[in-house]
Design a protein around this motif. Structure first.
Motif, PDB file in Angstrom:
ATOM      1  N   THR A   1      -8.278   5.400  12.742  1.00  0.00           N
ATOM      2  CA  THR A   1      -7.234   4.765  13.547  1.00  0.00           C
ATOM      3  C   THR A   1      -6.961   5.571  14.816  1.00  0.00           C
ATOM      4  O   THR A   1      -6.782   5.008  15.902  1.00  0.00           O
ATOM      5  CB  THR A   1      -5.952   4.588  12.703  1.00  0.00           C
ATOM      6  OG1 THR A   1      -6.298   3.845  11.533  1.00  0.00           O
ATOM      7  CG2 THR A   1      -4.884   3.828  13.464  1.00  0.00           C
TER       8      THR A   1
ATOM      9  N   ASP B   1      -1.937   0.777  13.039  1.00  0.00           N
ATOM     10  CA  ASP B   1      -1.788   1.036  11.609  1.00  0.00           C
ATOM     11  C   ASP B   1      -0.862   0.065  10.897  1.00  0.00           C
ATOM     12  O   ASP B   1      -0.952  -0.079   9.684  1.00  0.00           O
ATOM     13  CB  ASP B   1      -1.339   2.478  11.371  1.00  0.00           C
ATOM     14  CG  ASP B   1      -2.250   3.150  10.366  1.00  0.00           C
ATOM     15  OD1 ASP B   1      -3.433   2.768  10.301  1.00  0.00           O
ATOM     16  OD2 ASP B   1      -1.775   4.038   9.641  1.00  0.00           O
TER      17      ASP B   1
ATOM     18  N   ASP C   1     -10.155  -2.385  12.669  1.00  0.00           N
ATOM     19  CA  ASP C   1      -9.790  -1.148  11.974  1.00  0.00           C
ATOM     20  C   ASP C   1      -8.860  -1.550  10.842  1.00  0.00           C
ATOM     21  O   ASP C   1      -7.912  -2.297  11.051  1.00  0.00           O
ATOM     22  CB  ASP C   1      -9.082  -0.184  12.937  1.00  0.00           C
ATOM     23  CG  ASP C   1      -8.714   1.136  12.276  1.00  0.00           C
ATOM     24  OD1 ASP C   1      -9.642   1.897  11.922  1.00  0.00           O
ATOM     25  OD2 ASP C   1      -7.505   1.404  12.091  1.00  0.00           O
ATOM     26  N   CYS C   2      -9.170  -1.117   9.634  1.00  0.00           N
ATOM     27  CA  CYS C   2      -8.320  -1.465   8.489  1.00  0.00           C
ATOM     28  C   CYS C   2      -7.481  -0.261   8.086  1.00  0.00           C
ATOM     29  O   CYS C   2      -7.965   0.867   8.122  1.00  0.00           O
ATOM     30  CB  CYS C   2      -9.166  -1.895   7.294  1.00  0.00           C
ATOM     31  SG  CYS C   2     -10.161  -3.354   7.578  1.00  0.00           S
ATOM     32  N   PRO C   3      -6.242  -0.506   7.665  1.00  0.00           N
ATOM     33  CA  PRO C   3      -5.399   0.635   7.283  1.00  0.00           C
ATOM     34  C   PRO C   3      -5.811   1.289   5.959  1.00  0.00           C
ATOM     35  O   PRO C   3      -5.774   2.502   5.841  1.00  0.00           O
ATOM     36  CB  PRO C   3      -3.995   0.053   7.208  1.00  0.00           C
ATOM     37  CG  PRO C   3      -4.144  -1.413   7.196  1.00  0.00           C
ATOM     38  CD  PRO C   3      -5.493  -1.758   7.734  1.00  0.00           C
TER      39      PRO C   3
END
Ligand code: GDP
Ligand code: MG
Length: 394
Positions: free
Chosen positions: A25, A50, A80-82
């Motif tokens: 992130t 995020d 982008d995955c948390p």
């Protein structure tokens, strides 16, 4: 093939992958910050990325942030995955089609379990090329950086990526995000984007493959034959090309007698176009939505494959109870659905909701199946699992 948001630049779908806390992130935020300076992105802060909104894709809840930026050559759509679970679901369900990946490895940690799991899934969804960002270079000595790179190159080889040609960039996403001008700071992000431009491939290559048209619809043209319609997913069709109709155990030779795009006759259609193709002499009765029209001899009918499958939890609308081998349900893929039997890998007694496992799937009727294609399984019209085809079985 995807369309670019910046009309004059080709689009490339990418995403950060890697172990939790390795800096995915931070790097994503740093890219937007550095490229904002040249007007090629708008800065998206770490906190905005995020707290990615919950999305429902194919019935599953996935948190993903969609970030957009450009280089001089391309537009990038970046995800982008948390959380680790979001990555797993995102990749298995095919929610975001990645053309290439950015693997983030923290130098002070080296490769970790989630690094390996993401690499395996990335490979399974058909991504052939990635670039590596060795992060947190500010925390370790030079010799550690070399060791980590060696170790990651070995790992790439293990998962079927080209360990020699894959670009490695060493830097610090945190320094870059803070505007630091030392080599590990902002310049490392520019090196990363240059490596992506240079090494990752845009999906335009799908024009070189034999043509493939999943049939969405069809109608009868009295005295002539049938017209099948759909979006050409790969290749080029020319008027008069030899073709084959495949699906539901059926396999028939056909000829693309005439081609239409937006109701106009054309002599050639290519991937991405919505087409109508006249198949002279083919009776409408044998056609079914979900069949495929493809270049003659380019595809086979298949009814067994290996898959990585994710079983949804009760909270995601899935089952509350596990499944066991010889589980029989309806499998949905593209525009078709067929009854299937799912067997767990040898020795496994049951699969719990929330788990992802390798399974073996047998379809009641033979269809055209491609590795990396995703599917869902439904029970009484409710999606209870999603999966990705990893290997066609004899
Ligand atoms: P993710 O889970 O992979 O998305 O990792 P994050 O981007 O959330 O980063 C995890 C932690 O590592 C955060 O506290 C970051 O500030 C920190 N971090 C990220 N990049 C660097 C770096 O280059 N150097 C240092 N020292 N810390 C970093
Ligand atoms: Mg993160």
């Amino acid at each position: 093939c995807s369309q670019s948001a910046t009309p004059d630049l080709p689009n490339c779908n990418v995403g950060t992958i890697g172990h939790v806390d390795h800096g995915k992130t931070t790097l994503t935020a740093a890219i937007t910050r550095v490229l904002q300076k040249t007007g090629q992105s708008s800065f998206v802060s770490y906190d905005q990325i995020d707290k990615a909104p919950e999305e429902k894709k194919r019935g599953i809840t996935i948190n993903t942030a969609h970030i957009s930026y450009s280089s001089t050559l391309r537009h990038y759509a970046h995800t982008d995955c948390p959380g680790h679970a979001d990555y797993i679901k995102n990749m298995i369900s095919g929610a975001s089609q990645m053309d290439g990946a950015i693997l983030v490895v923290a130098a002070n940690d080296g490769q970790m379990p989630q690094t390996r799991e993401h690499l395996l899934l990335t490979r399974q969804i058909g991504v052939k090329k990635l670039v590596v960002y060795i992060n947190k270079a500010d925390l370790v000595d030079e010799d550690v950086l070399e060791l980590v790179e060696l170790e990651v190159r070995e790992l790439l080889d293990h998962f079927g990526f080209d360990e020699d040609s894959t670009p490695f960039i060493t830097g610090s996403a945190l320094l870059a995000l803070q505007g630091d001008q030392s080599p590990y700071g902002e310049p490392s992000v520019l090196r990363l984007v240059a490596a992506m431009d240079d090494y990752l491939e845009t999906p335009s290559r799908c024009l070189d493959s034999p043509f493939l048209l999943p049939i969405d619809n069809y109608f009868n043209v009295p005295g002539r034959g049938s017209v099948v319609t759909g979006t050409l997913v790969q290749g080029v069709v020319r008027k008069g090309d030899n073709a084959e109709l495949l699906g539901y155990d059926k396999q028939l030779k056909a000829v693309a007698s005439s081609l239409q795009v937006f109701k106009k006759n054309v002599s050639r259609v290519e991937a991405g176009e919505n087409v109508g193709i006249l198949l002279r002499g083919i009776r409408m009765e044998i056609l079914e939505r979900g069949m495929v029209l493809c270049a003659f001899g380019s595809q086979n009918l298949i009814n067994r494959f290996e898959a990585t499958m994710y079983l949804m939890t009760k909270a995601e609308g899935g089952r509350s109870r596990p499944i066991t081998s010889a589980y029989i349900q309806q499998l949905f893929c593209q525009t078709w659905n067929v009854a299937c039997r799912i067997d767990l890998s040898k020795g496994a007694k049951m699969m719990m909701p929330g788990d992802h496992e390798t399974v073996e799937v047998t379809l009641l009727e033979k269809m055209v199946l491609l590795p990396s294609q995703s599917f869902t399984v439904r029970e009484n019209n409710v999606t209870i699992a999603t999966g990705i085809i990893t290997k066609i079985l004899p």
